[in-house]
Design a protein around this motif. Structure first.
Motif, PDB file in Angstrom:
ATOM      1  N   THR A   1       0.831  -1.139   0.018  1.00  0.00           N
ATOM      2  CA  THR A   1      -0.037   0.078  -0.055  1.00  0.00           C
ATOM      3  C   THR A   1       0.929   1.368   0.075  1.00  0.00           C
ATOM      4  N   VAL A   2       2.065   1.255   0.811  1.00  0.00           N
ATOM      5  CA  VAL A   2       2.618   2.511   0.979  1.00  0.00           C
ATOM      6  C   VAL A   2       3.380   2.606  -0.499  1.00  0.00           C
ATOM      7  N   SER A   3       3.942   1.674  -1.004  1.00  0.00           N
ATOM      8  CA  SER A   3       4.710   1.446  -2.353  1.00  0.00           C
ATOM      9  C   SER A   3       3.751   2.046  -3.445  1.00  0.00           C
ATOM     10  N   ASN A   4       2.501   1.821  -3.353  1.00  0.00           N
ATOM     11  CA  ASN A   4       1.602   2.234  -4.566  1.00  0.00           C
ATOM     12  C   ASN A   4       0.728   3.330  -4.159  1.00  0.00           C
TER      13      ASN A   4
ATOM     14  N   VAL B   1       0.285   9.897  -6.081  1.00  0.00           N
ATOM     15  CA  VAL B   1       0.516  11.183  -5.636  1.00  0.00           C
ATOM     16  C   VAL B   1      -0.586  12.127  -5.642  1.00  0.00           C
ATOM     17  N   CYS B   2      -0.423  13.373  -5.068  1.00  0.00           N
ATOM     18  CA  CYS B   2      -1.511  14.231  -4.995  1.00  0.00           C
ATOM     19  C   CYS B   2      -1.942  14.570  -6.412  1.00  0.00           C
ATOM     20  N   PRO B   3      -3.266  14.566  -6.726  1.00  0.00           N
ATOM     21  CA  PRO B   3      -3.487  14.896  -8.147  1.00  0.00           C
ATOM     22  C   PRO B   3      -3.410  16.317  -8.645  1.00  0.00           C
ATOM     23  N   GLU B   4      -3.386  17.268  -7.572  1.00  0.00           N
ATOM     24  CA  GLU B   4      -3.242  18.755  -7.893  1.00  0.00           C
ATOM     25  C   GLU B   4      -1.868  19.134  -8.190  1.00  0.00           C
ATOM     26  N   CYS B   5      -0.905  18.483  -7.289  1.00  0.00           N
ATOM     27  CA  CYS B   5       0.472  19.088  -7.620  1.00  0.00           C
ATOM     28  C   CYS B   5       1.601  18.112  -8.092  1.00  0.00           C
ATOM     29  N   GLY B   6       0.956  16.874  -7.920  1.00  0.00           N
ATOM     30  CA  GLY B   6       1.935  15.725  -8.239  1.00  0.00           C
ATOM     31  C   GLY B   6       2.976  15.286  -7.258  1.00  0.00           C
ATOM     32  N   ARG B   7       2.879  15.891  -6.149  1.00  0.00           N
ATOM     33  CA  ARG B   7       3.878  15.247  -5.231  1.00  0.00           C
ATOM     34  C   ARG B   7       3.485  14.083  -4.466  1.00  0.00           C
ATOM     35  N   SER B   8       4.508  13.387  -3.943  1.00  0.00           N
ATOM     36  CA  SER B   8       4.221  12.157  -3.193  1.00  0.00           C
ATOM     37  C   SER B   8       3.529  12.547  -1.725  1.00  0.00           C
ATOM     38  N   PRO B   9       2.625  11.899  -1.260  1.00  0.00           N
ATOM     39  CA  PRO B   9       2.048  12.240   0.214  1.00  0.00           C
ATOM     40  C   PRO B   9       2.931  12.049   1.092  1.00  0.00           C
ATOM     41  N   VAL B  10       2.797  12.575   2.374  1.00  0.00           N
ATOM     42  CA  VAL B  10       3.671  12.560   3.518  1.00  0.00           C
ATOM     43  C   VAL B  10       2.859  11.695   4.371  1.00  0.00           C
ATOM     44  N   CYS B  11       3.722  10.545   4.880  1.00  0.00           N
ATOM     45  CA  CYS B  11       2.571   9.623   5.763  1.00  0.00           C
ATOM     46  C   CYS B  11       3.613   9.748   6.970  1.00  0.00           C
TER      47      CYS B  11
ATOM     48  N   ILE C   1      -1.415  10.362   9.749  1.00  0.00           N
ATOM     49  CA  ILE C   1      -1.934  11.269   9.063  1.00  0.00           C
ATOM     50  C   ILE C   1      -1.073  11.312   7.558  1.00  0.00           C
ATOM     51  N   ILE C   2      -1.796  11.456   6.580  1.00  0.00           N
ATOM     52  CA  ILE C   2      -1.509  11.344   5.255  1.00  0.00           C
ATOM     53  C   ILE C   2      -1.756  12.612   4.575  1.00  0.00           C
ATOM     54  N   LEU C   3      -0.905  13.253   4.080  1.00  0.00           N
ATOM     55  CA  LEU C   3      -1.289  14.849   3.412  1.00  0.00           C
ATOM     56  C   LEU C   3      -0.275  15.050   2.469  1.00  0.00           C
ATOM     57  N   CYS C   4      -0.863  16.104   1.694  1.00  0.00           N
ATOM     58  CA  CYS C   4      -0.077  16.743   0.548  1.00  0.00           C
ATOM     59  C   CYS C   4       0.513  17.978   1.306  1.00  0.00           C
ATOM     60  N   GLU C   5       2.081  17.972   0.962  1.00  0.00           N
ATOM     61  CA  GLU C   5       2.461  19.127   1.728  1.00  0.00           C
ATOM     62  C   GLU C   5       1.932  20.728   1.101  1.00  0.00           C
ATOM     63  N   LYS C   6       1.424  20.550   0.287  1.00  0.00           N
ATOM     64  CA  LYS C   6       0.961  21.954  -0.246  1.00  0.00           C
ATOM     65  C   LYS C   6      -0.586  22.010   0.312  1.00  0.00           C
ATOM     66  N   GLY C   7      -1.018  21.109   1.063  1.00  0.00           N
ATOM     67  CA  GLY C   7      -2.372  21.189   1.677  1.00  0.00           C
ATOM     68  C   GLY C   7      -3.545  21.178   0.823  1.00  0.00           C
ATOM     69  N   HIS C   8      -3.312  20.310  -0.229  1.00  0.00           N
ATOM     70  CA  HIS C   8      -4.583  19.836  -1.342  1.00  0.00           C
ATOM     71  C   HIS C   8      -5.331  18.666  -0.553  1.00  0.00           C
TER      72      HIS C   8
ATOM     73  N   PHE D   1      -5.281   3.804  12.310  1.00  0.00           N
ATOM     74  CA  PHE D   1      -4.390   2.940  11.626  1.00  0.00           C
ATOM     75  C   PHE D   1      -3.819   3.324  10.423  1.00  0.00           C
ATOM     76  N   VAL D   2      -2.792   2.813  10.201  1.00  0.00           N
ATOM     77  CA  VAL D   2      -2.156   3.304   9.038  1.00  0.00           C
ATOM     78  C   VAL D   2      -2.607   2.876   7.655  1.00  0.00           C
ATOM     79  N   LEU D   3      -3.234   1.595   7.607  1.00  0.00           N
ATOM     80  CA  LEU D   3      -3.736   1.018   6.318  1.00  0.00           C
ATOM     81  C   LEU D   3      -5.216   1.618   6.332  1.00  0.00           C
ATOM     82  N   SER D   4      -5.852   1.965   7.069  1.00  0.00           N
ATOM     83  CA  SER D   4      -6.972   2.802   6.823  1.00  0.00           C
ATOM     84  C   SER D   4      -6.801   4.097   6.523  1.00  0.00           C
ATOM     85  N   ALA D   5      -5.774   4.842   6.854  1.00  0.00           N
ATOM     86  CA  ALA D   5      -5.415   5.993   6.307  1.00  0.00           C
ATOM     87  C   ALA D   5      -4.941   6.096   5.037  1.00  0.00           C
ATOM     88  N   MET D   6      -4.262   5.042   4.570  1.00  0.00           N
ATOM     89  CA  MET D   6      -3.844   4.768   3.145  1.00  0.00           C
ATOM     90  C   MET D   6      -5.036   4.682   2.331  1.00  0.00           C
TER      91      MET D   6
END
Length: 182
Positions: free
Chosen positions: A82-85, A88-98, A108-115, A122-127
């Motif tokens: 799940t982590v490997s796949n 990316v954020c569809p707005e800015c194309g960056r990988s999410p931060v977990c 917490i999983i988020l786009c650093e730009k806040g999109h 649990f991590v799997l639920s967040a992913m």
């Protein structure tokens, strides 16, 4: 209630390294007796100190050591996949931060730009929530852009559908068929 740590433990090493730091991972289960019933306490760790134990659902496990280790290795494989796949954020194309927030006791999983942002216990639920949010975001934006494109083309008053891209021809035909009936 009688709770006793027996000192019996088993350790297993999944073949996949930590998806965050790349270090070798160990899963250790320790036997606990509670009122004469055997349970296993789980601890997963690597040499870099990633908070991996928080990736697994809390609580004691039941079954033989082999059964518990097999389930944990399967769970670990799913986490790594799940982590490997992660998309990316569809707005800015960056990988999410977990990351795990000890203050919130949540992943917490988020786009650093806040999109986009999601958090779960649990991590799997967040992913999985991140994946759903990305999918919904992409779907919503595609539908919105397609609608804008069709509206623009319809307003230009094309005389026939030959000038339209293939995927738009059916919509054009339906629209003009409705107009001709009126």
């Amino acid at each position: 209630m009688s709770v006793e740590e027996t000192g019996v433990w088993t350790e297993t090493y999944p073949k996949e390294p930590c998806p965050f730091c790349g270090k070798t991972v160990a899963i250790r289960i320790s036997e606990i007796l509670i009122v004469d019933k055997k349970y296993w306490k789980v601890r997963i760790f690597d040499d870099s100190g990633c908070p991996l134990s928080a990736m697994f659902e809390r609580g004691l496990r039941m079954g033989s050591a082999g059964e518990v280790c097999a389930v944990l290795k399967k769970d670990w494989h799913e986490i790594v996949e799940t982590v490997s796949n992660m998309p990316v954020c569809p707005e800015c194309g960056r990988s999410p931060v977990c990351r795990y927030s000890t203050n919130l006791d949540r992943w917490i999983i988020l786009c650093e730009k806040g999109h986009l942002r999601t958090d779960e216990a649990f991590v799997l639920s967040a992913m999985r929530n991140w994946n759903k949010k990305v999918g919904q975001y992409v779907c919503d934006n595609q539908n919105q852009r397609l609608g804008q494109c069709l509206t623009s083309l319809w307003n230009q008053g094309y005389a026939n559908d030959e000038e339209l891209p293939e995927f738009m021809r059916q919509s054009w035909r339906e629209k003009h068929a409705n107009w001709e009936r009126k």
